[in-house]
Design an enzyme around this catalytic site. Sequence first.
Site, short mmCIF file in Angstrom:
data_model
loop_
_atom_site.label_atom_id
_atom_site.label_comp_id
_atom_site.label_asym_id
_atom_site.label_seq_id
_atom_site.Cartn_x
_atom_site.Cartn_y
_atom_site.Cartn_z
N CYS A 1 0.82 -1.22 0.00
CA CYS A 1 0.00 0.00 0.00
C CYS A 1 0.85 1.27 0.00
O CYS A 1 0.61 2.19 -0.79
CB CYS A 1 -0.96 -0.01 1.18
N GLU B 1 -6.06 1.39 -4.39
CA GLU B 1 -5.22 0.85 -3.33
C GLU B 1 -4.51 -0.42 -3.78
O GLU B 1 -4.96 -1.13 -4.68
CB GLU B 1 -6.07 0.51 -2.11
N HIS C 1 -2.41 0.61 6.90
CA HIS C 1 -2.87 0.57 5.51
C HIS C 1 -3.20 1.99 5.06
O HIS C 1 -3.69 2.81 5.84
CB HIS C 1 -4.10 -0.32 5.36
#
Length: 294
Positions: A110, A181, A169
Amino acid sequence: MQHTLARARRTLATAGILAACAIVPTAQLSGAAPHMTTGATRAAAAPGCDVLAPGASATAEAAVRAACSQLGIWYTWGGGHGPQPGATYGQVDPTDPASNDDPHRLGFDCSGLVRYAYAQATGQDILAGNANSQYYSSHVTARFSAAQGTGPLLPGDLLAWGGDNGIHHIAVYLGAGKMVEARQSGTHVMVSDVRLGGDYNGAVRIGGGSNQNGNFSTWGTDVWTHVEPSTTSARVNKFTGPTRVKISCQKHAQLVESDGYRNDAWSYLPDYRAWITNIYIQGPAWLDGVPTCA
């Protein structure tokens, strides 16, 4: 000093890059690409991966489009953290069996994707590091709480999940309730609906370029500056909310304990002829690129 923003880490080193980009394990996502063990695959661009709302800066819009250009590239644990921004082969996450093939997959985790997007947008590697360090970067110019939802967000803002000082994240907001993402092993860079539940922590807005001329941002509310690098010296002015400031140098002085953090670093603000504890300057405890005061 009271504040309403998520707290920034000030006394401990941030978590390692590899540990900061995993989400809570979930079942394999429906629609994930078939299992592959070598190389990177790029799917056809998903409809709607673009700037989906007005108001963002040119830099933020460029970051969105850079992230969208990587649709279909594998998620790989630790991917995107090579010497230069861009996809790299990943590593095995000991906690996630789905990552066993990541060393053979060229891709991003990420924060690797976020790093790449803003490097492409600014021409500088301004967000090297893990999700936690990106969320607390000195390049953050605005913060939004989880309670605010997506209402105040603009394309290019970074959404984050995790607890205080433990962001694990991060994703790039597109607008219209959508984000792009690198989510988890076994999937590819994708467009998703924004997930506001669970441990969603809030979002940040990134300014472009490096901290030219020593420009940083404060955080928190009702933060006082002082004549000397000491809380017992006379107060000079109060920042009622996050404020862009110029810092000429920093030094070790009085140890301050505030809002659960301890730090002895102070920065000098030439425009105010005053000192501020580094606890309330966004960035690491000792600011990168700022010289030590003589």
